[in-house]
Scaffold this motif. Sequence first.
Motif, short mmCIF file in Angstrom:
data_model
loop_
_atom_site.label_atom_id
_atom_site.label_comp_id
_atom_site.label_asym_id
_atom_site.label_seq_id
_atom_site.Cartn_x
_atom_site.Cartn_y
_atom_site.Cartn_z
N ARG A 172 2.36 -13.80 -0.66
CA ARG A 172 2.64 -12.91 -1.05
C ARG A 172 2.66 -11.61 -0.92
N GLU A 173 1.40 -11.25 -0.33
CA GLU A 173 -0.13 -10.15 -0.48
C GLU A 173 0.82 -9.80 1.68
N ARG A 174 0.55 -10.95 2.35
CA ARG A 174 1.32 -10.78 3.48
C ARG A 174 2.41 -10.28 4.08
N LEU A 175 3.87 -10.51 2.94
CA LEU A 175 4.83 -9.83 2.62
C LEU A 175 5.01 -8.06 2.79
N ALA A 176 3.80 -8.74 1.30
CA ALA A 176 3.70 -6.62 1.11
C ALA A 176 3.44 -6.35 2.16
N LYS A 177 2.39 -6.56 3.05
CA LYS A 177 1.85 -5.78 3.65
C LYS A 177 2.32 -5.61 5.16
N ASN A 178 3.49 -6.47 5.42
CA ASN A 178 4.71 -6.81 6.51
C ASN A 178 5.46 -5.03 6.11
N LEU A 179 5.84 -5.08 4.77
CA LEU A 179 6.81 -4.69 4.49
C LEU A 179 6.36 -3.24 4.40
N LYS A 208 6.28 -1.33 7.85
CA LYS A 208 7.73 -1.39 8.38
C LYS A 208 7.70 -0.14 7.76
N GLY A 209 7.60 0.52 6.69
CA GLY A 209 7.36 1.56 5.92
C GLY A 209 8.78 1.22 5.14
N VAL A 210 8.62 0.05 4.70
CA VAL A 210 10.52 -0.44 3.65
C VAL A 210 9.19 -0.07 1.95
N LEU A 211 7.85 -0.69 1.66
CA LEU A 211 6.86 -0.23 0.80
C LEU A 211 5.71 0.83 0.83
N THR A 212 4.94 1.47 -0.26
CA THR A 212 4.32 2.06 0.08
C THR A 212 3.21 1.55 -1.08
N THR A 213 2.54 1.21 -0.57
CA THR A 213 0.90 1.21 -1.85
C THR A 213 0.16 2.17 -2.74
N GLU A 214 0.11 1.48 -3.88
CA GLU A 214 -0.47 2.41 -4.64
C GLU A 214 -1.26 1.77 -5.91
N GLN A 233 -1.79 1.46 -9.52
CA GLN A 233 -1.36 1.60 -10.89
C GLN A 233 -2.46 1.25 -12.00
N ASN A 234 -2.50 1.51 -13.15
CA ASN A 234 -3.83 1.44 -14.57
C ASN A 234 -3.03 1.37 -15.24
N PHE A 235 -2.95 -0.66 -15.64
CA PHE A 235 -2.30 -1.15 -16.62
C PHE A 235 -3.60 -1.30 -17.61
N LEU A 236 -3.65 -0.27 -18.94
CA LEU A 236 -4.14 -0.96 -20.09
C LEU A 236 -5.88 -1.01 -19.00
N LEU A 237 -6.46 -1.35 -19.34
CA LEU A 237 -7.99 -1.87 -18.73
C LEU A 237 -8.19 -1.84 -16.85
N PHE A 238 -7.00 -2.56 -16.80
CA PHE A 238 -6.85 -3.02 -15.00
C PHE A 238 -6.04 -2.62 -14.38
N ASP A 239 -6.51 -2.00 -12.30
CA ASP A 239 -6.32 -1.15 -11.88
C ASP A 239 -5.37 -2.48 -10.58
N MET A 240 -3.85 -2.05 -10.54
CA MET A 240 -3.04 -3.17 -9.98
C MET A 240 -2.64 -2.51 -8.70
N THR A 241 -3.38 -2.60 -7.54
CA THR A 241 -1.90 -2.43 -6.64
C THR A 241 -0.61 -2.99 -6.84
N THR A 242 0.32 -2.02 -6.78
CA THR A 242 1.69 -2.14 -6.32
C THR A 242 2.43 -2.11 -5.49
N HIS A 243 3.12 -2.64 -4.73
CA HIS A 243 4.29 -1.97 -3.91
C HIS A 243 5.48 -1.65 -3.54
N PRO A 244 5.61 -0.32 -4.71
CA PRO A 244 6.88 0.62 -5.27
C PRO A 244 7.81 0.85 -3.11
N LEU A 245 9.27 0.84 -3.74
CA LEU A 245 9.86 1.23 -2.44
C LEU A 245 9.98 2.51 -1.57
N THR A 246 9.97 2.81 -0.76
CA THR A 246 9.53 3.99 -0.40
C THR A 246 11.57 5.16 0.36
N ASP A 247 11.85 4.31 -0.03
CA ASP A 247 13.57 4.58 0.01
C ASP A 247 14.43 3.59 -0.53
#
Length: 140
Positions: free
Chosen positions: A16-23, A26-32, A34-48
């Motif tokens: 999953r991490e490698r797929l997200a990194k590749n996307l 390629k500019g399909v996803l970004t990396t952000e 996000q704070n979920f209650l007590l945890f900071d989590m990395t998410t990958h929303p669409l760019t377009d």
Amino acid sequence: ETWNPLKIRYQLKNVRERLAKNLVEKGVLTTEKQNFLLFDMTTHPLTDNVIKCRLVKKIQDAVLTKWVNDPQRIGKRMLALILLAHASDVLENAFAPLNDDDYELAMRRVRELLDLDFEAESAKSNANEVIWAVFAAFTK
């Protein structure tokens, strides 16, 4: 890579991490972050969102307007896309904007695909054995 059954969860997470990194590359996803209650989590929303809308429309068209009753005549990529969307529990989201009648028709046709005997389909002439083997593996 070799697959170790004892480390399958780690290896799937790694995939999953490698797929997200590749996307992201390629500019399909970004990396952000996000704070979920007590945890900071990395998410990958669409760019377009246009790409996603085009893909959803393509699936809707394949199941509704371009439907052929013979699963052997449906493109391999579309079959794989439908299967992966179903296995990921996002296929219903793709059909959600449809009116009730089209939604029911689309879901019935997808169910017909999923209820096929995949071994029998792979044995037919001009069948792509690999795609049917993948279907069988994903639906068990």
